[in-house]
Design an enzyme around this catalytic site. Structure first.
Site, PDB file in Angstrom:
ATOM      1  N   ASP A 246       0.850  -1.201   0.000  1.00  0.00           N
ATOM      2  CA  ASP A 246       0.000   0.000   0.000  1.00  0.00           C
ATOM      3  C   ASP A 246       0.882   1.245   0.000  1.00  0.00           C
ATOM      4  O   ASP A 246       1.053   1.909   1.027  1.00  0.00           O
ATOM      5  CB  ASP A 246      -0.952  -0.039   1.197  1.00  0.00           C
TER       6      ASP A 246
ATOM      7  N   LYS B  52       0.585  -7.854  -2.914  1.00  0.00           N
ATOM      8  CA  LYS B  52      -0.713  -7.367  -3.394  1.00  0.00           C
ATOM      9  C   LYS B  52      -0.559  -5.928  -3.864  1.00  0.00           C
ATOM     10  O   LYS B  52      -0.005  -5.094  -3.154  1.00  0.00           O
ATOM     11  CB  LYS B  52      -1.749  -7.437  -2.269  1.00  0.00           C
TER      12      LYS B  52
ATOM     13  N   ASP C 145      -5.350  -6.394  -6.891  1.00  0.00           N
ATOM     14  CA  ASP C 145      -6.561  -6.176  -6.070  1.00  0.00           C
ATOM     15  C   ASP C 145      -7.292  -4.937  -6.584  1.00  0.00           C
ATOM     16  O   ASP C 145      -7.248  -3.875  -5.974  1.00  0.00           O
ATOM     17  CB  ASP C 145      -6.116  -6.006  -4.606  1.00  0.00           C
TER      18      ASP C 145
ATOM     19  N   LYS D  20     -10.694  -5.198  -7.717  1.00  0.00           N
ATOM     20  CA  LYS D  20     -12.134  -5.373  -7.428  1.00  0.00           C
ATOM     21  C   LYS D  20     -13.029  -4.924  -8.589  1.00  0.00           C
ATOM     22  O   LYS D  20     -13.847  -3.999  -8.442  1.00  0.00           O
ATOM     23  CB  LYS D  20     -12.516  -4.588  -6.161  1.00  0.00           C
ATOM     24  N   PHE D  21     -12.884  -5.603  -9.710  1.00  0.00           N
ATOM     25  CA  PHE D  21     -13.652  -5.197 -10.900  1.00  0.00           C
ATOM     26  C   PHE D  21     -15.156  -5.380 -10.667  1.00  0.00           C
ATOM     27  O   PHE D  21     -15.604  -6.358 -10.066  1.00  0.00           O
ATOM     28  CB  PHE D  21     -13.216  -6.014 -12.122  1.00  0.00           C
ATOM     29  N   HIS D  22     -15.931  -4.420 -11.181  1.00  0.00           N
ATOM     30  CA  HIS D  22     -17.388  -4.433 -11.010  1.00  0.00           C
ATOM     31  C   HIS D  22     -17.996  -3.618 -12.138  1.00  0.00           C
ATOM     32  O   HIS D  22     -17.966  -2.385 -12.114  1.00  0.00           O
ATOM     33  CB  HIS D  22     -17.745  -3.816  -9.647  1.00  0.00           C
ATOM     34  N   ASP D  23     -18.535  -4.293 -13.153  1.00  0.00           N
ATOM     35  CA  ASP D  23     -19.114  -3.587 -14.300  1.00  0.00           C
ATOM     36  C   ASP D  23     -19.986  -4.598 -15.039  1.00  0.00           C
ATOM     37  O   ASP D  23     -20.246  -5.693 -14.515  1.00  0.00           O
ATOM     38  CB  ASP D  23     -17.973  -3.041 -15.189  1.00  0.00           C
ATOM     39  N   ILE D  24     -20.438  -4.263 -16.231  1.00  0.00           N
ATOM     40  CA  ILE D  24     -21.236  -5.222 -16.979  1.00  0.00           C
ATOM     41  C   ILE D  24     -20.359  -6.415 -17.370  1.00  0.00           C
ATOM     42  O   ILE D  24     -19.122  -6.289 -17.438  1.00  0.00           O
ATOM     43  CB  ILE D  24     -21.895  -4.572 -18.216  1.00  0.00           C
ATOM     44  N   PRO D  25     -20.960  -7.586 -17.590  1.00  0.00           N
ATOM     45  CA  PRO D  25     -20.162  -8.802 -17.823  1.00  0.00           C
ATOM     46  C   PRO D  25     -19.118  -8.653 -18.933  1.00  0.00           C
ATOM     47  O   PRO D  25     -17.962  -9.058 -18.761  1.00  0.00           O
ATOM     48  CB  PRO D  25     -21.226  -9.852 -18.182  1.00  0.00           C
TER      49      PRO D  25
ATOM     50  N   THR E 271     -17.557  -6.029 -20.053  1.00  0.00           N
ATOM     51  CA  THR E 271     -16.448  -5.148 -19.664  1.00  0.00           C
ATOM     52  C   THR E 271     -15.545  -5.838 -18.649  1.00  0.00           C
ATOM     53  O   THR E 271     -14.313  -5.745 -18.720  1.00  0.00           O
ATOM     54  CB  THR E 271     -17.021  -3.831 -19.088  1.00  0.00           C
TER      55      THR E 271
ATOM     56  N   THR F 256     -15.922  -4.722   4.353  1.00  0.00           N
ATOM     57  CA  THR F 256     -15.994  -4.728   5.822  1.00  0.00           C
ATOM     58  C   THR F 256     -16.321  -3.341   6.380  1.00  0.00           C
ATOM     59  O   THR F 256     -16.641  -3.207   7.551  1.00  0.00           O
ATOM     60  CB  THR F 256     -14.673  -5.233   6.444  1.00  0.00           C
TER      61      THR F 256
ATOM     62  N   ARG G  51      -3.154  -9.121  12.464  1.00  0.00           N
ATOM     63  CA  ARG G  51      -2.174  -8.438  13.319  1.00  0.00           C
ATOM     64  C   ARG G  51      -1.433  -9.476  14.130  1.00  0.00           C
ATOM     65  O   ARG G  51      -2.058 -10.228  14.897  1.00  0.00           O
ATOM     66  CB  ARG G  51      -2.871  -7.435  14.255  1.00  0.00           C
TER      67      ARG G  51
ATOM     68  N   GLN H 134      -7.499  -0.810  11.784  1.00  0.00           N
ATOM     69  CA  GLN H 134      -8.121  -2.133  11.769  1.00  0.00           C
ATOM     70  C   GLN H 134      -8.665  -2.432  13.165  1.00  0.00           C
ATOM     71  O   GLN H 134      -7.984  -2.229  14.164  1.00  0.00           O
ATOM     72  CB  GLN H 134      -7.125  -3.220  11.361  1.00  0.00           C
TER      73      GLN H 134
ATOM     74  N   ARG I 280       0.629  -3.193   6.932  1.00  0.00           N
ATOM     75  CA  ARG I 280       1.506  -2.397   7.792  1.00  0.00           C
ATOM     76  C   ARG I 280       2.351  -3.168   8.795  1.00  0.00           C
ATOM     77  O   ARG I 280       3.506  -2.760   9.037  1.00  0.00           O
ATOM     78  CB  ARG I 280       0.662  -1.311   8.487  1.00  0.00           C
TER      79      ARG I 280
HETATM   80  O1  C5P Z   1      -1.990  -2.610   6.666  1.00  0.00           O
HETATM   81  P1  C5P Z   1      -3.052  -3.676   6.758  1.00  0.00           P
HETATM   82  O2  C5P Z   1      -2.525  -5.021   7.212  1.00  0.00           O
HETATM   83  O3  C5P Z   1      -4.265  -3.224   7.532  1.00  0.00           O
HETATM   84  O4  C5P Z   1      -3.498  -3.860   5.229  1.00  0.00           O
HETATM   85  C1  C5P Z   1      -4.568  -4.704   4.874  1.00  0.00           C
HETATM   86  C2  C5P Z   1      -4.774  -4.688   3.398  1.00  0.00           C
HETATM   87  O5  C5P Z   1      -5.937  -5.445   3.120  1.00  0.00           O
HETATM   88  C3  C5P Z   1      -5.006  -3.307   2.785  1.00  0.00           C
HETATM   89  O6  C5P Z   1      -4.484  -3.339   1.458  1.00  0.00           O
HETATM   90  C4  C5P Z   1      -6.494  -3.183   2.783  1.00  0.00           C
HETATM   91  O7  C5P Z   1      -6.974  -2.336   1.764  1.00  0.00           O
HETATM   92  C5  C5P Z   1      -6.920  -4.630   2.504  1.00  0.00           C
HETATM   93  N1  C5P Z   1      -8.266  -4.973   2.956  1.00  0.00           N
HETATM   94  C6  C5P Z   1      -8.684  -4.847   4.276  1.00  0.00           C
HETATM   95  N2  C5P Z   1      -9.955  -5.192   4.635  1.00  0.00           N
HETATM   96  C7  C5P Z   1     -10.803  -5.658   3.717  1.00  0.00           C
HETATM   97  C8  C5P Z   1     -10.405  -5.817   2.391  1.00  0.00           C
HETATM   98  C9  C5P Z   1      -9.114  -5.460   2.042  1.00  0.00           C
HETATM   99  O8  C5P Z   1      -7.901  -4.430   5.125  1.00  0.00           O
HETATM  100  N3  C5P Z   1     -12.012  -6.020   4.090  1.00  0.00           N
END
Ligand code: C5P
Length: 233
Positions: free
Chosen positions: A11, A33, A60, A62-67, A69, A119, A180, A190, A211
């Site tokens: 990230d 990722k 990552d 997260k594609f979301h559109d018509i089939p 596309t 989430t 974590r 988080q 992180r």
């Molecule tokens: O730094 P951290 O461990 O919190 O990073 C988690 C990664 O997972 C980030 O890239 C975040 O966008 C992704 N992610 C998340 N929760 C989700 C979906 C994806 O933390 N529900």
């Protein structure tokens, strides 16, 4: 063959930062990722650079559109040689199915993963967009739909992993962020976190860790500590 369950979330907002971190990590002990921010900043050339370093890449976006596309972009993404890519399950059966067909028609055939309910969304947020089900019910419903439509697995919270495993069986990939390491403490955004070992016991196949590794004084040491906590040596 890379048997590590760890996917390190790169990230970062620049190619330089992402590659500087990636160069410190062993590509046979983790995967990486690439999400929206980094991909918009650095583009497909960054994916090539990560591949040259020996990494398998989860794209990552997260594609979301018509089939049609979504099928097109999955074809292009698979052509980049990524190891895993994802779509929103709420795009529906035909959209997921189109993504499946597109991915299957490529030489590389990356894992196709679905996002169920973000989430960040609670029951009130779902109600506002016309969904009466609870987030938990909606996750199970969309995961079943994604599986039936051909997805290889879902992104999910470790707290959902056991029920998703029970409902979808072995072989359905569960990819889990919100990890974590024990003793890492709180202090970031988080909230509902689990340790790597807890998430694996709950049934997760892959753990997305950002992180705790990328911001550690020594990212490679942090990665190795996670792997040791999982019994991977
Ligand atoms: O730094 P951290 O461990 O919190 O990073 C988690 C990664 O997972 C980030 O890239 C975040 O966008 C992704 N992610 C998340 N929760 C989700 C979906 C994806 O933390 N529900």
């Amino acid at each position: 063959m890379n048997s590590s369950p760890i996917i390190v979330a790169l990230d970062f907002s620049t190619r330089e930062e992402a590659l500087a971190l990636a160069r410190t990590l062993p590509p046979d002990r983790c995967r990486v990722k690439v999400g929206f921010e980094l991909f918009v900043a650095a583009g497909p050339a960054l994916i090539d650079a990560l591949h040259e370093l020996g990494f398998e890449v989860f794209l990552d976006l997260k594609f979301h559109d018509i089939p049609n596309t979504v099928a097109s972009v999955c074809r292009v993404a698979a052509g980049l040689g990524v190891w895993m890519l994802n779509v929103h399950a709420s795009g529906g059966r035909r959209m997921i199915g189109a993504a499946r067909e597109a991915v299957d028609a490529t030489a590389h055939r990356p894992h196709l993963i679905a996002v169920t309910v973000l989430t960040s969304l609670g029951a009130m947020d779902l109600a506002e967009v016309g969904i009466a089900a609870s987030p938990q019910e909606q996750v199970l419903k969309l995961a079943a739909l994604a599986r039936q439509a051909g997805a290889d697995g879902v992104v999910c919270s470790a707290r959902e992993a056991a029920s998703l495993r029970a409902a979808n069986g072995e072989g359905f990939l569960l990819v889990t962020p919100g990890i974590r390491p024990a003793g890492a403490g709180g202090g970031d955004d988080q909230r509902r976190v689990m340790t790597p070992a807890e998430a694996i016991v709950a049934g997760s196949d892959f753990l997305v860790v950002g992180r705790p590794i990328t911001q550690a004084a020594s990212p490679v040491d942090a990665l190795n500590e996670v792997l040791v906590s999982l019994g991977c040596h």
